[in-house]
Design an enzyme around this catalytic site. Sequence first.
Site, PDB file in Angstrom:
ATOM      1  N   GLU A 118       0.161  10.310  19.859  1.00 42.62           N
ATOM      2  CA  GLU A 118       0.189  11.544  19.166  1.00 42.62           C
ATOM      3  C   GLU A 118      -1.289  12.023  19.013  1.00 42.62           C
ATOM      4  OE1 GLU A 118       0.597  13.202  14.644  1.00 42.62           O
ATOM      5  OE2 GLU A 118       1.741  11.546  15.356  1.00 42.62           O
ATOM      6  N   CYS A 144       0.747  -2.324  -7.364  1.00 44.17           N
ATOM      7  CA  CYS A 144      -0.396  -2.299  -7.140  1.00 44.17           C
ATOM      8  C   CYS A 144      -0.931  -2.187  -8.783  1.00 44.17           C
ATOM      9  CB  CYS A 144      -0.845  -1.812  -6.198  1.00 44.17           C
ATOM     10  SG  CYS A 144      -2.581  -2.071  -5.741  1.00 44.17           S
ATOM     11  N   HIS A 148       2.226  -3.880  -1.781  1.00 47.30           N
ATOM     12  CA  HIS A 148       2.978  -2.324  -1.563  1.00 47.30           C
ATOM     13  C   HIS A 148       4.316  -2.573  -0.694  1.00 47.30           C
ATOM     14  CE1 HIS A 148      -0.105   0.118  -2.957  1.00 47.30           C
ATOM     15  NE2 HIS A 148      -1.067  -0.839  -2.681  1.00 47.30           N
ATOM     16  N   GLU A 156       6.611  -0.676  -0.340  1.00 41.81           N
ATOM     17  CA  GLU A 156       7.332   0.602   0.551  1.00 41.81           C
ATOM     18  C   GLU A 156       6.832   0.638   1.612  1.00 41.81           C
ATOM     19  OE1 GLU A 156       3.243   1.612  -1.495  1.00 41.81           O
ATOM     20  OE2 GLU A 156       4.800   0.261  -1.933  1.00 41.81           O
TER      21      GLU A 156
END
Length: 542
Positions: A139, A380, A514, A516
């Site tokens: 990309e 965090c 983290h 996520e």
Amino acid sequence: MTRYIFITGGVVSSLGKGLASAALGALLQARGYSVRLRKLDPYLNVDPGTMSPIQHGEVYVTDDGAETDLDLGHYERFTGVPASRADNITTGRIYQEIIQRERRGDYLGGTVQVIPHVTDAIKEFVLSGNLDVDFVLCEIGGTVGDIEGLPFFEAIRQLGNELDRGQTCYIHLTLLPFIPSAGEMKTKPTQHSVKELRSIGIQPDILMCRCDRPIPKDERRKIALFCNVRETAVIQAMDVDTIYDVPNAYHLEGLDDEVLSVFGIKGSKEPNLAKWQTIAHNIREPEGDVTIAIVGKYTGLKDAYKSLSEALVHGGIANKVRVNVKWVESEVFDTEDTAFYLEDVDGILVPGGFGERGSEGKIRAAQFARTRNVPYFGICFGMQMAVIEALRNVGGLEGASSTEFGPTNEPVVGLMTEWMRENELVKRAAHGDLGGTMRLGAYDAMLAEGSRVAQIYGSTVISERHRHRYEVNMTYREQIEAAGLLMSGVSPDGLLPEIIEIPDHPWYIGVQYHPELKSKPFEPHPLFRSFVEAAVEQSRLV
């Protein structure tokens, strides 16, 4: 033979090139091919690590510690292929490497120029490390016509000539706006965008047209005629209810078939999209709803918390509920009551961040969750604020603070100057550069036997991705645990706190890493699965 797909954009930015790349990668995977996705960013920053989240969005961290563009998060979530430092490059990094080579004398006194030196470096990046991959999707950031993007477009143009025929495919993403006053869809922006692309020597093979309604046949035919592509290569990329329906939508439009046709590949098996259909169904038809408050300081741009938002969606998929996010700017708690914003939520999440601004608001959010028995997830910075809150309000340490905010007599949170990585000591100067100097990437953590987090993970040894330069001060461990916070996870050497929890709270966990960043729609992170489950239980109490 490795084949290369180049995804470019035109008309406007933020059309969704990253999602289109990720969805196409998922479609090719579903047909049995191996894929690798890469992002080429034309900005002059070496990496996005020091860029404002409000300008750039989140910084996505890979296992090997690279600070990269958020699109790499889409790539990982859709394909499950771990990204690495070798999958993202910027103009700044290329120029940095070229200047270092020039200073060493590698160019033997030659004049260093954009062509061939910069373009050769870009081509070297694109072609490296792809021996065992069927398709590499690259990309190009920004839009065609951007002056800083010209070396990248020139490099991929050259690759089209240098690689074998049938080894490259160019996909151009454009906008088809609908003008209400005229009552019609306008193709002229797409025509001009393709004209600009062709003027630098690139003829797109496929056009992906972003639109909010179906493309009429006449407009599709017109686009094909004026942009010199087949009608079947004009792909309708309509808005969908959830990004996880994009692979299904693009397959129905024939994107993957058209890509294989460009490469002359015939007889490929039909993709198995069952898991994507299940995910999309669970999102569209949930069995309930929960509301999670995200108390942050970058809420003005939701992309600053992109992986976080998606991880909550994944937790919702796992629990068959819709997660409604209530965005709360942490600074409002400097002057307003937390209850006004938080009393109607089923869970509170305080994400990572930097600096003193908004920190007191996050501390008040942690206090509200602790005292009201509302599920709390501190990530965090959110873990650090939870520790400060407990020491101030339970431990009697009123001066508890972080050295990030300035000098303090009670440095409960302090700057890390050294830590271990793969059995080697890493050191950081207290007043050194900000870029690339944090504790970055995947590190192991040891979990306490019988702790809630050990039960959630189903293991006492985990590996998670980090991005921080401040850490809870281990010399305060006794006071922290006396205030009711169990330090249930630490680094393997026992020197760095990784996780805190309150054992007798419905769900109160803070992590220094983290989580996520490792969550996927078909493999939700255990902590987000458990947090949303706790929010579901909380919603039943109201």
